[in-house]
Structures are given as C-alpha cells and as structure tokens.
Design a protein around this motif. Structure first.
Motif, PDB file in Angstrom:
ATOM      1  N   GLY A  42       0.766  -1.224   0.039  1.00  0.00           N
ATOM      2  CA  GLY A  42       0.196   0.091   0.106  1.00  0.00           C
ATOM      3  C   GLY A  42       0.804   1.343   0.056  1.00  0.00           C
ATOM      4  N   SER A  43       1.953   1.313  -0.309  1.00  0.00           N
ATOM      5  CA  SER A  43       2.847   2.305  -0.499  1.00  0.00           C
ATOM      6  C   SER A  43       3.232   3.036  -1.825  1.00  0.00           C
ATOM      7  N   ALA A  44       2.139   2.750  -2.799  1.00  0.00           N
ATOM      8  CA  ALA A  44       2.336   3.131  -4.027  1.00  0.00           C
ATOM      9  C   ALA A  44       3.720   2.880  -4.747  1.00  0.00           C
ATOM     10  N   MET A  45       4.243   1.686  -4.688  1.00  0.00           N
ATOM     11  CA  MET A  45       5.737   1.451  -4.862  1.00  0.00           C
ATOM     12  C   MET A  45       5.799   0.270  -5.901  1.00  0.00           C
ATOM     13  N   ASN A  65      -2.158  11.643  -7.078  1.00  0.00           N
ATOM     14  CA  ASN A  65      -0.693  12.263  -6.737  1.00  0.00           C
ATOM     15  C   ASN A  65       0.264  11.748  -7.625  1.00  0.00           C
ATOM     16  N   ALA A  66       1.448  12.832  -7.687  1.00  0.00           N
ATOM     17  CA  ALA A  66       2.451  12.557  -8.636  1.00  0.00           C
ATOM     18  C   ALA A  66       3.183  11.057  -8.446  1.00  0.00           C
ATOM     19  N   VAL A  67       3.088  10.519  -7.321  1.00  0.00           N
ATOM     20  CA  VAL A  67       3.676   9.232  -7.103  1.00  0.00           C
ATOM     21  C   VAL A  67       2.917   8.246  -7.766  1.00  0.00           C
ATOM     22  N   GLU A  70       3.346   8.428 -11.565  1.00  0.00           N
ATOM     23  CA  GLU A  70       4.578   7.864 -12.095  1.00  0.00           C
ATOM     24  C   GLU A  70       4.402   6.127 -12.126  1.00  0.00           C
ATOM     25  N   MET A  71       3.741   5.768 -10.944  1.00  0.00           N
ATOM     26  CA  MET A  71       3.841   4.290 -10.905  1.00  0.00           C
ATOM     27  C   MET A  71       2.828   3.627 -12.025  1.00  0.00           C
ATOM     28  N   CYS A  74       4.091   1.944 -14.796  1.00  0.00           N
ATOM     29  CA  CYS A  74       4.621   0.592 -14.609  1.00  0.00           C
ATOM     30  C   CYS A  74       4.169  -0.651 -14.660  1.00  0.00           C
TER      31      CYS A  74
END
Lengths: 107, 409
Positions: A42-45, A65-67, A70-71, A74
């Motif tokens: 759940g960390s948007a990673m 949001n921006a994170v 970006e993700m 992927c």
C-alpha cells in the motif's frame, strides 16, 4: 458500509461490503479477491494493485498524486484513463457501489 | 542499563497516564535479543512511556501500523530519529525523503519512485541474475563460507552501486557510512560513537561520489540529475538524493540477504518448500522482513494532541515505533516467532507502510530474489557451522558473521 464489486478478467464477480477508511486494495486482500497482488502493501511502490475503475465513479475518486501517476506507467497491463492503484483509493460513503475491474495480470 | 519490569503507574500529570518502562531500547542487552523486551512492552499496553529517553513508544501492530498510515498526525518532518529537529540542530542534514512531509515529500518521492520503479528493476533482472549465479557458484565450490561476509555483503555492494553509477574503487566505505547513519537515529550512546569513529574517514569519499560528473551516464544517479534538469528538484538536492540511495540501500539489503540465509538455515523445511516452489521466493522475502525486520525502529513526532487507548499524547511528542515488535505481535500474527514462508504477510511493516514505505523496496526485493533463485537451484541444504555474530546498531538488526556449510544439489 460501502459496497464494492470486483469484476475479474474472466467474468468472476465478488461483491464485498467494505468498512470505511480501508482502501480498495485492503478490502480485496482481506476478502481473498484474486488478481490484486499489492506486493508493497500500500505504499504506491510496486504497481501490482492496478485496477480499472468504472467510468461513473472516476470523478468521485481521491485526486491522483504524482507518485501514483509515475507508478501507473509501470503496470503490467495497459494503462487506461480509468487506471488507478487500488491502494490509493480510500473508501468513503460516496463510493458506495463502486465497480472495480481487475486486470488479467499484475506482474 | 535498566531491565526492570514495567511498572504500571499513574503519575500526577494528567496527560501522562500510561504504563512506564525503564527499559533502554538502545541498550546492548535489548539490541542483542529484543524479542523478550518487545513482548514486555506490547503486554504493558498500546502506549508506553519510555522514561529513560522521555518519549512515547508503540510496540503493538495496530498502533504502529495506524501511526505510519497517519502522516498528518505522526509527522516525519521533525526527524525520524530521537532528536527533534525543531528544538535542536540536526547532527546530520535531514533526509529529503524520510524526514519531510507532503507536499515536499510527494514531489521528491515521485522523482525517486520513477527511478527505482518496477519497470527499471525489470531491466536489471537478467544481468543481476547472472552475477548472482556466478557468485553462488564460486561459494558452492568452497562448501564452507561466511554467508554474511562472502555473500550477503558482496552482492548488494556489487549490484546497487553499479546501478547508481559509481565506480568500483572504495566501495568498502559504503557499509560503515550506512551503519553510522542508521545509528544516528538513536541516542548518542557508545554504539553510535564507535560507528562515527569507523565512518568519519569515509564521509568525504561518499560526498565526492554523488557529484554529477562522476556518475555513469543513464545510471540511477544520473537520472536524479535529469530530474534536476527538468526542474523537478533543486540543485542542492540532487547530490543529497544520490547519497540517500547509497545510505539507505546498502546495509539494509546486506542484512536482508544475510538474514534470509540465516532464517532458511534455521528452518530447513522452509528451504525445501522454497526449492519445490520458486514462486514463493518473492513472498518469502516479505515473511523474512516480518520475522527479522532489518529496520527495527523509527520515530515520529505528533502534530496535535492525540488520544491512544487511555493515554493523551500531547502535540509535539516524539513517539518511538517498534516495527520489529509490531511484526511479531501475537495480536496480529499466529505463531509470530515462527518463520513460515506460506503465511499471509499482508500488513507487515518491515518496509514501513504508508507514504514513507521504503522507496527502494523494489531494489531490495530484486536483490533477494536473484540471490535466492541462484541458491535454490544449486544448494540442497544450509547448515550453520559457527556461532553467528550480531553487529549492534541503534536502528538495524543485523549479523556481521554467519559461518555456513552448504550441500550442493
């Protein structure tokens, strides 16, 4: 309690009652919904909780949001305008009845 | 050092109404074997007042998890170590990722997320797998080796700095530097001071490695400077972000791999399970992080008065989150002390969780994945043949030596 309908690639439907403040990802994991991996928890990673959100709910979702943006570049399946990370969608009464399309694969 | 039992006592101050502990969570005895102390802290209550350092502590999973999810209440901007940046000048420059809140955090995080993304890691997989195969092959020929010194400390120092784009020379400096930084989140105790002595000579070397002109083209480091060119970060921030990768990404991954081998040596039946089903490799690393928690603690600072259980924690208080304890809380996990790679690990906080969840976790996962992939192919069993040695650190739980003998498959 908001209701979520998870619809898988092969047509399986899981309707789940979800406590508020949980994310669409957390509810899926807690209810054993297939197709949402959520490796990073759940960390948007990791982009492995990617979902397509039914169009009529898109403008009720929390702002991306921006994170997350970006993700979403992927993801294992194609990014569409309805693409979101399910870990970033926290449930509110407003999202009652939301329909989530789970993609074919996450990795 | 105090190991006195907790005393549930009510002080005259109405705000401080919770169990008080005299334990030193940064003392040698605690760091050597934290688990009995974790149990004591968890059983005392959802919040404990840590008298020695005058800070609050959460040791149960529910409170640790909730605090990490709620960055608005539990801020990182006053530092995630014991020092309060708002009251004292920081010993080191604050991290631009770990020690900031949104909106600044979101901006920097987006830059680093992109550089360290799953897609970026997929591009490195084949090369890393070949390297891991070569290293493991050589060690199998020796049969007896030190799993920390010869394997866990070698692979990450090889793979990740290459990806960041720094040269081979002087890489032995990286681990002492990280060891010092992770010590600095705790008090200025003997452990921290010793690590400063060891790392001081290498600080200038590290700083020199983060400059634009020394980074390989196309590398993660060079991509940080590309973000600068796009105006996404400020000039003074670029070297700091390159350094952050070198600081946060080396010691932790060395520990992750070393602890994995330790865990599988202690649980041979789990090793067999992994060999029979390689799809368990990635999930097994989450179980490892739950079971061994390389990062044991981080602080947060409250931004308002917050009620936790029966206790009102005042605005501006430091709260110590015991991640390693949360990951072994029997309130959350069945049989928590057992390393079991088929359990569901959803909700573990080994990488943290929420907006500050480890941004380099895809790197760590890939390193562990390729090393374990090499090992299951070629190694039937792992036997510990000498006493494992711990390296004490105020934040990290690590081994400095793990002598093993392997039986080739």
């Amino acid at each position: 309690m908001p209701k979520i309908s998870y619809q898988s690639h092969d047509g399986t439907v899981a309707d789940v009652n979800a406590p508020e403040n949980m994310s669409v990802m957390q509810v899926a994991k807690a209810n054993g919904v297939d197709g949402i991996v959520a490796e990073c928890g759940g960390s948007a990673m990791c982009a492995t909780c990617h979902v397509y959100v039914a169009e009529d709910f898109l403008d009720r979702l929390p702002v991306m949001n921006a994170v997350e943006d970006e993700m979403l570049d992927c993801t294992a399946t194609e990014r569409k305008p309805s693409s979101r990370l399910s870990c970033q969608i926290k449930l509110t009464p407003d999202l009652d009845g939301i329909v989530i399309h789970v993609p074919e694969r996450q990795t | 050092m105090s190991t006195a039992p907790l005393q549930a006592e009510l002080t005259s101050e109405p705000l401080v109404s919770c169990p008080v502990s005299r334990l030193d969570p940064f003392g040698r005895e605690f760091l050597t074997d934290p688990y009995p102390f974790h149990g004591e802290l968890r059983d005392a209550g959802p919040v404990v007042w840590l008298e020695r350092y005058q800070v609050w502590g959460f040791a149960r999973h529910a409170e640790v998890y909730a605090a990490m999810q709620d960055w608005q209440t539990y801020s990182s901007a006053a530092g995630v170590g014991i020092d309060d940046f708002r009251k004292n000048k920081a010993w080191r420059p604050p991290s631009l990722l770990l020690e900031v809140d949104p909106p600044l955090h979101t901006r920097t995080r987006a830059v680093m997320s992109k550089i360290l993304s799953p897609a970026a890691m997929r591009r490195l997989r084949d090369e890393w797998q070949t390297r891991a195969d070569t290293l493991v092959e050589k060690l199998i020929e020796r049969e007896t080796f030190d799993a920390v010194k010869d394997l866990a400390s070698v692979f990450p120092v090889w793979a990740f700095p290459d990806a960041i784009g720094i040269g081979m020379e002087g890489r032995e400096n990286l681990l002492p530097f990280g060891n010092m930084i992770f010590n600095s989140f705790g008090p200025r105790n003997e452990i921290f001071l010793e690590s400063i002595k060891e790392a001081e000579p290498v600080v200038a070397w590290i700083y020199g490695k983060c400059a634009r002109d020394v980074l390989a083209p196309g590398s993660f480091g060079a991509q940080v400077y590309d973000a600068l060119d796009r105006g996404e970060i400020q000039p003074d921030e670029a070297p700091v972000l390159v350094r952050a990768m070198l600081t946060a990404g080396l010691d932790t991954t060395v520990i992750g791999i070393g602890s994995s081998i330790h865990a599988f040596a202690l649980y041979p039946e789990q090793w067999q399970k992994l060999r029979e089903n390689p799809t368990l490799i990635r999930p097994s690393f989450d179980e490892l992080l739950r079971w061994a928690s390389p990062v044991q603690t981080f602080f947060r600072t409250t931004t308002r008065d917050v009620q936790v259980g029966a206790t009102m924690i005042p605005d501006g208080s430091k709260v110590l989150l015991f991640l390693g304890s949360a990951n072994r809380d029997p309130r959350k996990w069945e049989d928590p002390d057992k390393f079991n790679i088929t359990r569901s690990t959803t909700g573990h906080v080994g990488f943290g969780t929420g907006i500050h969840g480890c941004v380099g976790q895809m790197v760590a996962r890939m390193e562990a994945e390729v090393v374990l992939t090499s090992m299951i192919k070629r190694i039937k069993s792992i036997e510990i043949v000498g006493e494992p040695v711990r390296r004490l650190n105020n934040t990290l739980r690590s081994l400095s030596s793990l002598p093993v003998r392997v039986t080739p498959a």
